[in-house]
Write a protein that holds these residues in place. Structure first.
Motif, PDB file in Angstrom:
ATOM      1  N   SER A 187       1.051  -1.291   0.253  1.00  0.00           N
ATOM      2  CA  SER A 187       0.156   0.109   0.059  1.00  0.00           C
ATOM      3  C   SER A 187       0.913   1.253   0.046  1.00  0.00           C
ATOM      4  O   SER A 187       0.589   2.153  -0.630  1.00  0.00           O
ATOM      5  CB  SER A 187      -0.927  -0.105   1.117  1.00  0.00           C
ATOM      6  OG  SER A 187      -1.801   1.206   1.179  1.00  0.00           O
ATOM      7  N   ALA A 188       2.070   1.250   0.840  1.00  0.00           N
ATOM      8  CA  ALA A 188       3.049   2.297   0.791  1.00  0.00           C
ATOM      9  C   ALA A 188       3.348   2.594  -0.594  1.00  0.00           C
ATOM     10  O   ALA A 188       3.559   4.041  -1.154  1.00  0.00           O
ATOM     11  CB  ALA A 188       4.059   2.269   1.849  1.00  0.00           C
ATOM     12  N   GLU A 189       3.791   1.692  -1.084  1.00  0.00           N
ATOM     13  CA  GLU A 189       4.428   1.803  -2.634  1.00  0.00           C
ATOM     14  C   GLU A 189       3.481   2.399  -3.540  1.00  0.00           C
ATOM     15  O   GLU A 189       3.802   3.245  -4.429  1.00  0.00           O
ATOM     16  CB  GLU A 189       5.116   0.652  -3.232  1.00  0.00           C
ATOM     17  CG  GLU A 189       6.393   0.224  -2.453  1.00  0.00           C
ATOM     18  CD  GLU A 189       7.550   1.219  -2.512  1.00  0.00           C
ATOM     19  OE1 GLU A 189       7.653   1.813  -3.745  1.00  0.00           O
ATOM     20  OE2 GLU A 189       8.167   1.403  -1.358  1.00  0.00           O
ATOM     21  N   VAL A 190       2.047   1.935  -3.461  1.00  0.00           N
ATOM     22  CA  VAL A 190       0.961   2.324  -4.280  1.00  0.00           C
ATOM     23  C   VAL A 190       0.825   3.793  -4.080  1.00  0.00           C
ATOM     24  O   VAL A 190       0.733   4.593  -5.187  1.00  0.00           O
ATOM     25  CB  VAL A 190      -0.002   1.631  -4.171  1.00  0.00           C
ATOM     26  CG1 VAL A 190      -1.263   2.312  -4.806  1.00  0.00           C
ATOM     27  CG2 VAL A 190       0.147   0.125  -4.613  1.00  0.00           C
ATOM     28  N   MET A 191       0.648   4.124  -2.598  1.00  0.00           N
ATOM     29  CA  MET A 191       0.749   5.391  -2.319  1.00  0.00           C
ATOM     30  C   MET A 191       1.712   6.384  -3.167  1.00  0.00           C
ATOM     31  O   MET A 191       1.313   7.394  -3.536  1.00  0.00           O
ATOM     32  CB  MET A 191       0.601   5.657  -0.815  1.00  0.00           C
ATOM     33  CG  MET A 191      -0.717   5.411  -0.320  1.00  0.00           C
ATOM     34  SD  MET A 191      -2.198   6.229  -1.081  1.00  0.00           S
ATOM     35  CE  MET A 191      -1.706   7.936  -0.488  1.00  0.00           C
ATOM     36  N   LYS A 192       3.062   6.106  -3.004  1.00  0.00           N
ATOM     37  CA  LYS A 192       4.178   6.883  -3.459  1.00  0.00           C
ATOM     38  C   LYS A 192       3.876   6.996  -5.212  1.00  0.00           C
ATOM     39  O   LYS A 192       4.166   8.357  -5.562  1.00  0.00           O
ATOM     40  CB  LYS A 192       5.422   6.271  -3.272  1.00  0.00           C
ATOM     41  CG  LYS A 192       6.011   6.055  -2.004  1.00  0.00           C
ATOM     42  CD  LYS A 192       7.375   5.474  -2.070  1.00  0.00           C
ATOM     43  CE  LYS A 192       7.775   5.227  -0.618  1.00  0.00           C
ATOM     44  NZ  LYS A 192       9.073   4.452  -0.455  1.00  0.00           N
ATOM     45  N   ALA A 193       3.520   5.972  -5.676  1.00  0.00           N
ATOM     46  CA  ALA A 193       3.388   6.095  -7.242  1.00  0.00           C
ATOM     47  C   ALA A 193       2.164   6.985  -7.490  1.00  0.00           C
ATOM     48  O   ALA A 193       2.096   7.987  -8.248  1.00  0.00           O
ATOM     49  CB  ALA A 193       3.012   4.911  -7.640  1.00  0.00           C
ATOM     50  N   VAL A 194       1.039   6.789  -6.678  1.00  0.00           N
ATOM     51  CA  VAL A 194      -0.085   7.750  -7.017  1.00  0.00           C
ATOM     52  C   VAL A 194       0.200   9.415  -6.752  1.00  0.00           C
ATOM     53  O   VAL A 194      -0.154  10.058  -7.227  1.00  0.00           O
ATOM     54  CB  VAL A 194      -1.239   7.450  -6.312  1.00  0.00           C
ATOM     55  CG1 VAL A 194      -2.545   8.243  -6.330  1.00  0.00           C
ATOM     56  CG2 VAL A 194      -1.922   5.834  -6.552  1.00  0.00           C
ATOM     57  N   GLU A 195       0.890   9.597  -5.736  1.00  0.00           N
ATOM     58  CA  GLU A 195       1.398  10.907  -5.289  1.00  0.00           C
ATOM     59  C   GLU A 195       2.120  11.392  -6.487  1.00  0.00           C
ATOM     60  O   GLU A 195       1.918  12.659  -6.730  1.00  0.00           O
ATOM     61  CB  GLU A 195       2.011  10.970  -4.039  1.00  0.00           C
ATOM     62  CG  GLU A 195       1.185  10.658  -2.677  1.00  0.00           C
ATOM     63  CD  GLU A 195       1.676  10.523  -1.560  1.00  0.00           C
ATOM     64  OE1 GLU A 195       2.857  10.315  -1.390  1.00  0.00           O
ATOM     65  OE2 GLU A 195       0.817  10.284  -0.470  1.00  0.00           O
ATOM     66  N   GLU A 196       3.075  10.531  -6.844  1.00  0.00           N
ATOM     67  CA  GLU A 196       3.925  11.129  -7.833  1.00  0.00           C
ATOM     68  C   GLU A 196       2.889  11.462  -9.116  1.00  0.00           C
ATOM     69  O   GLU A 196       3.335  12.380  -9.823  1.00  0.00           O
ATOM     70  CB  GLU A 196       4.932  10.078  -8.311  1.00  0.00           C
ATOM     71  CG  GLU A 196       5.953  10.547  -9.287  1.00  0.00           C
ATOM     72  CD  GLU A 196       7.052  11.624  -9.023  1.00  0.00           C
ATOM     73  OE1 GLU A 196       7.344  12.265 -10.034  1.00  0.00           O
ATOM     74  OE2 GLU A 196       6.859  11.999  -7.804  1.00  0.00           O
ATOM     75  N   ILE A 197       2.210  10.573  -9.607  1.00  0.00           N
ATOM     76  CA  ILE A 197       1.381  10.788 -10.676  1.00  0.00           C
ATOM     77  C   ILE A 197       0.480  12.309 -10.539  1.00  0.00           C
ATOM     78  O   ILE A 197       0.316  12.924 -11.526  1.00  0.00           O
ATOM     79  CB  ILE A 197       0.383   9.570 -11.054  1.00  0.00           C
ATOM     80  CG1 ILE A 197       1.074   8.558 -11.448  1.00  0.00           C
ATOM     81  CG2 ILE A 197      -0.639   9.743 -12.102  1.00  0.00           C
ATOM     82  CD1 ILE A 197       0.555   7.130 -11.516  1.00  0.00           C
ATOM     83  N   SER A 198       0.041  12.235  -9.417  1.00  0.00           N
ATOM     84  CA  SER A 198      -0.679  13.444  -9.083  1.00  0.00           C
ATOM     85  C   SER A 198       0.268  14.951  -9.248  1.00  0.00           C
ATOM     86  O   SER A 198      -0.256  15.755  -9.727  1.00  0.00           O
ATOM     87  CB  SER A 198      -1.365  13.547  -7.603  1.00  0.00           C
ATOM     88  OG  SER A 198      -2.346  12.495  -7.467  1.00  0.00           O
ATOM     89  N   ARG A 199       1.469  14.741  -8.646  1.00  0.00           N
ATOM     90  CA  ARG A 199       2.328  15.919  -8.767  1.00  0.00           C
ATOM     91  C   ARG A 199       2.547  16.101 -10.322  1.00  0.00           C
ATOM     92  O   ARG A 199       2.577  17.313 -10.637  1.00  0.00           O
ATOM     93  CB  ARG A 199       3.575  15.478  -8.054  1.00  0.00           C
ATOM     94  CG  ARG A 199       4.718  16.526  -7.829  1.00  0.00           C
ATOM     95  CD  ARG A 199       5.735  16.386  -7.452  1.00  0.00           C
ATOM     96  NE  ARG A 199       6.474  15.161  -8.132  1.00  0.00           N
ATOM     97  CZ  ARG A 199       7.146  15.561  -9.123  1.00  0.00           C
ATOM     98  NH1 ARG A 199       7.010  16.862  -9.616  1.00  0.00           N
ATOM     99  NH2 ARG A 199       8.017  14.753  -9.861  1.00  0.00           N
ATOM    100  N   LEU A 200       2.835  14.910 -10.896  1.00  0.00           N
ATOM    101  CA  LEU A 200       3.056  15.381 -12.419  1.00  0.00           C
ATOM    102  C   LEU A 200       1.851  15.848 -13.280  1.00  0.00           C
ATOM    103  O   LEU A 200       2.114  16.667 -13.899  1.00  0.00           O
ATOM    104  CB  LEU A 200       3.628  14.077 -13.238  1.00  0.00           C
ATOM    105  CG  LEU A 200       4.837  13.389 -12.678  1.00  0.00           C
ATOM    106  CD1 LEU A 200       5.283  12.026 -13.345  1.00  0.00           C
ATOM    107  CD2 LEU A 200       5.996  14.440 -13.129  1.00  0.00           C
ATOM    108  N   GLU A 201       0.720  15.372 -12.683  1.00  0.00           N
ATOM    109  CA  GLU A 201      -0.523  16.098 -13.590  1.00  0.00           C
ATOM    110  C   GLU A 201      -0.641  17.397 -13.119  1.00  0.00           C
ATOM    111  O   GLU A 201      -0.955  18.094 -14.053  1.00  0.00           O
ATOM    112  CB  GLU A 201      -1.658  15.105 -13.115  1.00  0.00           C
ATOM    113  CG  GLU A 201      -1.896  13.872 -13.692  1.00  0.00           C
ATOM    114  CD  GLU A 201      -3.049  13.224 -13.233  1.00  0.00           C
ATOM    115  OE1 GLU A 201      -3.657  13.131 -12.139  1.00  0.00           O
ATOM    116  OE2 GLU A 201      -3.329  12.147 -13.813  1.00  0.00           O
ATOM    117  N   THR A 202      -0.375  17.972 -11.873  1.00  0.00           N
ATOM    118  CA  THR A 202      -0.434  18.986 -11.449  1.00  0.00           C
ATOM    119  C   THR A 202       0.428  19.912 -12.360  1.00  0.00           C
ATOM    120  O   THR A 202       0.178  21.140 -12.461  1.00  0.00           O
ATOM    121  CB  THR A 202      -0.479  19.062  -9.864  1.00  0.00           C
ATOM    122  OG1 THR A 202      -1.223  18.296  -9.330  1.00  0.00           O
ATOM    123  CG2 THR A 202      -0.664  20.739  -9.506  1.00  0.00           C
TER     124      THR A 202
END
Length: 165
Positions: free
Chosen positions: A133-148
């Protein structure tokens, strides 16, 4: 291989469906109805594992977990372990809880694209990619940061009379 992931409410309304084998939408709807029929006819004190041969064909299993008003359902073949699939549901729900602070049905309805992003980080093409779950959260946060970052336009002065982007 995982054949499908379905999240539906207790009235049978699908909130997320992801099929990893192609089938026409009419067939998908029929399968969702049949899965709901199986789930709502089961008692609370029985196993979360169901042989799904009658729903998805031979050598198919279904595992589900009921949280509040939602059923999280994974349909898979015999190459996957039933307990591992139950654990994967737990990983999905834990990740959703971290993203939405105690996830509920409305979070899923109004954050549909984020839910798909999370699911794609866990399962892609019917294969399990990540179980942390922690690794998935890191990836999702990175994707959100890149989208922003990609949605932010920097305006630079062109001259006194106008702007350029």
């Amino acid at each position: 291989m995982i054949r499908a992931v379905i999240v539906m409410n207790t009235q049978g309304k699908p909130r997320l469906t992801k099929f990893y084998d192609y089938m026409p939408p009419e067939k998908q709807q029929e399968l969702i109805r049949r899965v709901f029929g199986v789930l709502c006819s089961r008692a609370e004190n029985v196993s979360n594992f169901v042989e799904a041969d009658s729903v998805f064909g031979p050598d198919t299993r279904l595992v589900y977990k009921h949280y509040a008003t939602l059923y999280f359902v994974f349909i898979f073949d015999s190459s996957e372990n039933e307990l591992a699939m139950l654990d994967l549901i737990q990983v999905l729900v834990e990740t959703l809880d971290k993203c939405f602070k105690n996830v509920c049905e409305l979070d899923i309805v109004f954050n549909y694209s984020k839910l798909h992003t999370i699911l794609d980080e866990i399962i892609f093409g019917g294969q399990v990619l990540e179980t942390s779950s922690a690794e998935v959260m890191k990836a999702v946060e990175e994707i959100s940061r890149l989208e922003t970052a990609s949605n932010t336009i920097t305006l630079v002065p062109k001259s006194i009379s106008g702007w350029r982007s």
